[in-house]
Design an enzyme around this catalytic site. Structure first.
Site, PDB file in Angstrom:
ATOM      1  N   ARG A  18       0.896  -1.180   0.036  1.00 24.26           N
ATOM      2  CA  ARG A  18       0.107  -0.020  -0.047  1.00 24.26           C
ATOM      3  C   ARG A  18       0.907   1.238  -0.021  1.00 24.26           C
ATOM      4  O   ARG A  18       0.330   2.453  -0.383  1.00 24.26           O
ATOM      5  CB  ARG A  18      -0.705   0.112   1.126  1.00 24.26           C
ATOM      6  CG  ARG A  18      -1.637   1.361   1.294  1.00 24.26           C
ATOM      7  CD  ARG A  18      -2.751   1.278   2.301  1.00 24.26           C
ATOM      8  NE  ARG A  18      -2.413   0.755   3.802  1.00 24.26           N
ATOM      9  CZ  ARG A  18      -2.149   1.502   4.488  1.00 24.26           C
ATOM     10  NH1 ARG A  18      -1.468   2.664   4.131  1.00 24.26           N
ATOM     11  NH2 ARG A  18      -1.643   0.786   5.812  1.00 24.26           N
ATOM     12  N   TYR A  24     -10.104  17.579 -19.630  1.00 28.48           N
ATOM     13  CA  TYR A  24     -10.459  16.280 -19.601  1.00 28.48           C
ATOM     14  C   TYR A  24     -11.902  16.005 -18.641  1.00 28.48           C
ATOM     15  O   TYR A  24     -12.261  16.760 -17.423  1.00 28.48           O
ATOM     16  CB  TYR A  24      -9.598  15.274 -18.922  1.00 28.48           C
ATOM     17  CG  TYR A  24     -10.121  13.954 -18.676  1.00 28.48           C
ATOM     18  CD1 TYR A  24     -10.166  12.886 -19.850  1.00 28.48           C
ATOM     19  CD2 TYR A  24     -10.399  13.070 -17.438  1.00 28.48           C
ATOM     20  CE1 TYR A  24     -10.577  11.750 -19.630  1.00 28.48           C
ATOM     21  CE2 TYR A  24     -10.690  11.886 -17.382  1.00 28.48           C
ATOM     22  CZ  TYR A  24     -10.852  11.363 -18.430  1.00 28.48           C
ATOM     23  OH  TYR A  24     -11.432   9.835 -18.190  1.00 28.48           O
ATOM     24  N   ASP A  31      -1.606  18.301 -16.609  1.00 30.58           N
ATOM     25  CA  ASP A  31      -1.864  16.938 -17.034  1.00 30.58           C
ATOM     26  C   ASP A  31      -1.359  16.810 -18.370  1.00 30.58           C
ATOM     27  O   ASP A  31      -1.524  17.395 -19.512  1.00 30.58           O
ATOM     28  CB  ASP A  31      -3.591  16.905 -17.322  1.00 30.58           C
ATOM     29  CG  ASP A  31      -3.908  15.455 -17.584  1.00 30.58           C
ATOM     30  OD1 ASP A  31      -2.933  14.674 -18.349  1.00 30.58           O
ATOM     31  OD2 ASP A  31      -5.073  15.169 -17.298  1.00 30.58           O
ATOM     32  N   LYS A  89      -2.925   5.701 -21.105  1.00 30.75           N
ATOM     33  CA  LYS A  89      -2.823   6.029 -22.303  1.00 30.75           C
ATOM     34  C   LYS A  89      -1.617   5.534 -22.733  1.00 30.75           C
ATOM     35  O   LYS A  89      -1.251   4.628 -23.122  1.00 30.75           O
ATOM     36  CB  LYS A  89      -3.342   7.568 -22.387  1.00 30.75           C
ATOM     37  CG  LYS A  89      -4.764   7.785 -21.494  1.00 30.75           C
ATOM     38  CD  LYS A  89      -6.041   7.091 -21.904  1.00 30.75           C
ATOM     39  CE  LYS A  89      -7.179   7.348 -20.848  1.00 30.75           C
ATOM     40  NZ  LYS A  89      -7.358   8.539 -20.439  1.00 30.75           N
TER      41      LYS A  89
HETATM   42  C1  PLP Z   1      -8.054   9.198 -19.339  1.00 29.66           C
HETATM   43  C2  PLP Z   1      -7.433  10.684 -19.075  1.00 29.66           C
HETATM   44  C3  PLP Z   1      -7.553  10.933 -17.761  1.00 29.66           C
HETATM   45  C4  PLP Z   1      -8.254   9.961 -16.603  1.00 29.66           C
HETATM   46  O1  PLP Z   1      -7.289   8.915 -16.592  1.00 29.66           O
HETATM   47  P1  PLP Z   1      -7.847   7.305 -16.009  1.00 29.66           P
HETATM   48  O2  PLP Z   1      -6.662   6.546 -16.178  1.00 29.66           O
HETATM   49  O3  PLP Z   1      -8.975   6.891 -16.800  1.00 29.66           O
HETATM   50  O4  PLP Z   1      -8.229   7.641 -14.564  1.00 29.66           O
HETATM   51  C5  PLP Z   1      -7.341  12.130 -17.054  1.00 29.66           C
HETATM   52  N1  PLP Z   1      -6.561  12.942 -18.052  1.00 29.66           N
HETATM   53  C6  PLP Z   1      -6.754  12.952 -19.465  1.00 29.66           C
HETATM   54  C7  PLP Z   1      -6.265  13.690 -20.184  1.00 29.66           C
HETATM   55  C8  PLP Z   1      -7.208  11.776 -19.857  1.00 29.66           C
HETATM   56  O5  PLP Z   1      -7.157  11.216 -21.138  1.00 29.66           O
END
Ligand code: PLP
Length: 386
Positions: free
Chosen positions: A51, A105, A177, A202
């Site tokens: 954890r 997002y 992000d 991604k």
């Molecule tokens: C998919 C995505 C998220 C969220 O990510 P998860 O892994 O689905 O929780 C956040 N920011 C962007 C730009 C994304 O494409």
């Protein structure tokens, strides 16, 4: 601010690895162990426990991710949303205010709009391409400015250098992000961002087979995020760590192929009579093109476009293409198409979608690593039939 000295491809393979390999293993094995033997003289803070995200599978990934973005530290999370919400809950306190970029997002936008208030937090949304408007949003209690390197699904590139300067001037934590750009195309710490985060689901993992995330940046901030993660109780399991680690090794070759195909596809679509608009930072028609050219090493695999026939034509196009899979998410080896109004932005009302510029007929493409000419031919055939 340190620029890398060896190429990212070499770092992807070798940085952070335990060498010599454990029992001679070339690939880092999966440490399927919740706890680890105590070592003489260690204290409470030295305990190794899954954890706490400090198994070898976690620490090797953290070390590699930090190097990839020329940053001090990193931590992996159970998802991109876990990275995002844990950043908020570790670095903000009740009463604090955040300035967000307006086209975010969907999950982030939704969370800020619907959940912030219950935690005593507040926020405002600004046009991140117009820095002259940001001061209006500033309050004495503003603590953070939060943007995306390339927005979803309109693929805009904000004035990122000014975001950093603005954050420094007003003593804010700058958060970005960086999911869409990936460390291959952009490393936020190199222009001074305090924290970068990823949906590792991604491009980082790249194979559409796990959900994971990462927070990368200044050691002090990453440490606070990691501590909050251990309270909230979510840590990435060892097997998912292993898969992310494996996926990361090919990030460079994957992303460069995606950059190349996406640019060719965007140029093709821009010249097609059935297409009224193409959003891609690699096109000179894109508002962020100059900034992307200056800051990025590639324009990424994400684009979106609008058909003259609107929503009905978009639905027919989805049925007509044969290579891309119609599915949400992005950044994998297979090309995907979605209509954001029905997927990533479905949590918003039609009015909220209109506010952020997502029309119901918009098609988003995540370009995979298939042959470039095959993709273009498939899009061409599908467009001819709608
Ligand atoms: C998919 C995505 C998220 C969220 O990510 P998860 O892994 O689905 O929780 C956040 N920011 C962007 C730009 C994304 O494409």
């Amino acid at each position: 601010m340190t620029k890398r000295e060896i190429s990212i491809d070499t770092q992807l393979i070798h940085s952070g690895e335990i060498r010599p390999g454990i029992e001679g293993a070339v690939a880092l094995p999966i440490f399927q162990s919740a706890n680890f033997e105590s070592v003489e003289g260690e204290g409470y803070h030295d305990i190794k426990y899954m954890r706490l995200s400090n198994s070898p599978n976690h620490t090797v990934l953290a070390a590699k991710l930090a190097v990839l973005e020329s940053a001090e530290a990193a931590v992996v999370t159970t998802s991109g949303m876990a990275a995002i919400t844990t950043i908020f809950h570790s670095l903000l306190s009740a009463g604090d205010h955040v300035i967000f970029q307006d086209c975010l997002y969907g999950g982030t936008y939704d969370y800020a709009r619907r959940e912030f208030e219950r935690h005593g937090l507040s926020c405002d949304f600004v046009d991140a391409e117009r820095p002259e408007t940001w001061t209006e949003a500033l309050r004495p209690e503003t603590r953070m400015i939060y943007v995306e390197s390339i927005t979803n699904p309109l693929v805009q590139v904000a004035d990122l250098e000014t975001v950093v300067a603005f954050a420094r001037e007003h003593d804010l934590i700058s958060v970005i992000d960086n999911t869409f750009a990936s460390p291959v195309n952009f490393r936020p710490a190199e222009i001074g961002f305090d924290l970068s985060l990823h949906s590792g689901t991604k491009f980082l993992n790249g194979h559409s087979d796990i959900v994971c995330g990462a927070v990368i940046g200044r050691a002090e901030l990453v440490g606070r995020v990691k501590k909050m993660m251990s309270f909230l109780g979510g840590s990435l399991d060892a097997h998912a760590c292993f898969l992310l680690h494996r996926g990361l090794k090919t990030l460079g070759v994957r992303v460069r192929q995606q950059n190349e195909s996406a640019l060719a596809l965007a140029r093709f679509l821009e010249a097609h009579p059935a297409v009224t608009r193409v959003n891609y930072p690699g096109l000179s028609s894109n508002s962020g093109h100059e900034r992307a050219t200056k800051l990025f090493d590639g324009f990424g695999g994400m684009m979106s476009f609008q058909l003259a026939g609107g929503e009905a034509a978009a639905k027919r196009f989805e049925e007509a293409v044969t290579i891309p899979i119609v599915a949400p998410s992005l950044g994998g080896v297979e090309s995907l198409i979605t209509r954001p109004a029905a997927t990533s932005h479905a949590g918003l009302t039609r009015e909220e979608r209109a506010e952020v510029g997502v029309s119901d007929g918009l098609i988003r493409v995540s370009v995979g690593i298939e042959g470039t000419a095959d993709l273009i031919a498939d899009f061409e055939a599908a467009l001819a039939g709608i």
